[in-house]
Structures are given as C-alpha cells and as structure tokens.
Design a protein around this motif. Sequence first.
Motif, PDB file in Angstrom:
ATOM      1  N   LYS A   1       0.844  -1.205   0.000  1.00  0.00           N
ATOM      2  CA  LYS A   1       0.000   0.000   0.000  1.00  0.00           C
ATOM      3  C   LYS A   1       0.877   1.251   0.000  1.00  0.00           C
ATOM      4  CE  LYS A   1      -4.081   2.105   2.073  1.00  0.00           C
ATOM      5  NZ  LYS A   1      -3.650   3.480   2.032  1.00  0.00           N
TER       6      LYS A   1
ATOM      7  N   GLU B   1       0.997   3.569   8.128  1.00  0.00           N
ATOM      8  CA  GLU B   1       1.567   2.588   7.198  1.00  0.00           C
ATOM      9  C   GLU B   1       3.052   2.896   6.957  1.00  0.00           C
ATOM     10  OE1 GLU B   1      -1.367   4.002   6.932  1.00  0.00           O
ATOM     11  OE2 GLU B   1      -2.847   2.442   6.484  1.00  0.00           O
TER      12      GLU B   1
ATOM     13  N   ASN C   1      -0.999   7.987   4.808  1.00  0.00           N
ATOM     14  CA  ASN C   1      -0.469   6.676   5.200  1.00  0.00           C
ATOM     15  C   ASN C   1       0.528   6.808   6.349  1.00  0.00           C
ATOM     16  OD1 ASN C   1      -1.353   4.524   3.113  1.00  0.00           O
ATOM     17  ND2 ASN C   1      -0.807   6.291   1.850  1.00  0.00           N
TER      18      ASN C   1
END
Lengths: 208, 208
Positions: free
Chosen positions: B79, B119, B116
Amino acid sequence: MTSKSTEIPNSQGSAVISESTSFIETKRRIVASAARVFSRRGFTAGTTKEIAADLHMSQPAVYHYIGSKNLLLEEIALKVVNDLSRSLEEGPEDSDNPNLRLRNTIRRFSDAVLRNQNECTVFWRERHSFAPELEAKVIAREREFMTKVAALIADLQTKERLPKHLASGILAEAIIGMPVWSYHWYRQNRHPDARALADLYCDLIGIP
Amino acid sequence: MTSKSTEIPNSQGSAVISESTSFIETKRRIVASAARVFSRRGFTAGTTKEIAADLHMSQPAVYHYIGSKNLLLEEIALKVVNDLSRSLEEGPEDSDNPNLRLRNTIRRFSDAVLRNQNECTVFWRERHSFAPELEAKVIAREREFMTKVAALIADLQTKERLPKHLASGILAEAIIGMPVWSYHWYRQNRHPDARALADLYCDLIGIP
C-alpha cells in the motif's frame, strides 16, 4: 581492545584511570557493534551472542559491560541524542554570520547522522519500544534541539535569508528532514561525504 | 462494513461483484487497523487479537481475510509503495510548466505520506524484516520512483530553477526527505495540511 596504559605513568592512581579508560572503550565498542547487529537484523532478532561473536568476546563478557539487551538499546539511544544535540554547540568555524552558523550546524548535524548511521537506524526504528523514562528523556532533548534550530532559522528569516511568511518550527522540521533522512539512503562508497551533503542542502535552500 | 449491494441490480452476477466489493473493503479496513496497531505497539508486539478488537471482529475472521501477520505486513508495504508511487502520475492540475509539475508531485507525495502515516511508520521501521521477495520488489519500485523524481529535478536544473552544479540524484533524496520525514513529526491537530506543507517545501527551495 586498545589499552591506553602505555600513555599513563605507572602509579597506583593511574592504574585505576587506565582500567576505567579501557572499560569505557570496550563499552563503546560493544555499543557500536550492537548498533551494527540490531540495524542489520532488528532489535528483536539480534542477539548478544552475535554482538559477542562480532567482537571476538564471550557472551558473559558483553553482559559484564552492559547488563542487558534493553540497556544496550538505551546506550544507543543516548549516543544518538547526545551526538546529534552536540551539533548545536558552536564550533571554532562559527562566526557572527547567521548564514554560516546555520551551515556549520547542518554540517555538524549531517556528520553526526552519518557517523551514527547504524545507531540512528536502530533509534528511529525502535522508538516505540523505549522504556517510558527513556522516551520522556528523548522527547525532551528532541524538543530542545528543534526549538534551537527554529531559533537559528527565525534569525535568518528576520534577515530575509529565508522566506518570512513560513513558520520557523516547520521550516526547522523540513530542513532537518534532509540530513536526517540520509540515515536511510546514504551509502558511503557511492555518495559524497557529510560536509558536501550539508553544503548541498544549504545551496538548495539558498543559504549563502 | 459498508455493503454496496443496494447500488447493484439484483442479479446473480451482481451478487458476486457485491460480495467481492465488500471483501476488498473489509480487507482494506483490516490493513488500516493493522497499521494503527503495529505503528503504536511495534510489529512484534502487536497482535491480530488487537486488530480484531479494534474492528469489533473475531480473530479467525481477521485470518480469513488476510491469512497471516506477515501477509498483513506485506499488504501494508505494498500500500505504501503503490500510494507513494502514484504521486508521480500526472494529475489534472499538471501542466507543461516543470515548476508546477514538481510542486504538484510534491503535493501528491506529501498527501500520500500523511494519509499513510501509520503505514509509513510500519514500512520504514520493519524494512529489515521484509521477506526477500518483498524487499526486492520494494527496492525496485523505490529506485524507479527516485529515478523519476531525479529526472523532474534535472529538467528544472537545465532551466536554472535549481542549482546546476548539484547531482540531481542527491537533490532528489534531499527534497523527498522533507515530506518523507513528516511521517515522524507530523501531528494532524497541530500542523498545516499536506498541501500547505508541500508548498512550504517548494517555497523553501525556491520553486516558483
């Protein structure tokens, strides 16, 4: 292990200094080796056995000098914080010229990051596993550092060397981000040295 | 979980599409939750039990959607790589003006990092524990990305918008370092949004 006893006169008092010097030196080498091992393998996977093997020492000897794996992590963290903070101490090259003062600070900072590339890798990777007291200490030192960098930058903004309309605190994060991030991409055999990189960052942001 | 079945005519074919859409949506939510948990607690300490609790799901349901903790890490990594790479795809705001193209790329990149943030934290912290095939894929995508950024920068150097004497590859690392590093210091309730930050980076390096 380098013994410094040859440099010290042979008296009882000096013998103690000599032992303590070599104790500190051995501890320093263990911390450097731990940073190499943890940076390559991760803190969880890396073992004191590997550190001992790397230094041709026994595992109990490593524990004698450090005590535990968590204390090794603490030593690495404090080395990073101390070495990076020290780049704000004025050097002999510094002058009344605020441009040069920022450039020299970035040179020292860049150098401290690259000298501690393994230590920095472990430091930023393992922040979430620091003991609460260590994390509190690190946060305080980090804030103090960024406040001082922001002050250097604010000084250059009043002199119109850097854009006045931008918040100095965020400019400080942006500027420091360049040398910090080199811990991730820098390869000694491929890239210019810390001073040349620092000069590139300064040229890029138009610091004369 | 948002069911999209109301938007789809009630035929057998559509029922399959509907199920698959909600499968993908649930998987997406699990990956986002895993990033939150691993970012706060570390990948080793964080558990699928915590992820399940965060989403009010059962632990077996989490495994049904993902398979294993390592596959969750892989999903997070992909991702990050996909979302950050996408910032190089030209947008409707882009023009023949290379200054604006770089500015818009930095805006999209900055936004991708901050969308993100968890992430990215997990991604850069856990790189050493990626499986070799994943790491090889990530390295290839990272190189491709940096080569393209360096080309955008080289273009601005020929037009004398950025200093000509500096290596475009290192300028790319330095410039990208600013938005990348925001994953570490950025706090949504305290700092300007991604676009304002991107504009600050561009103003700082004198991109008009």
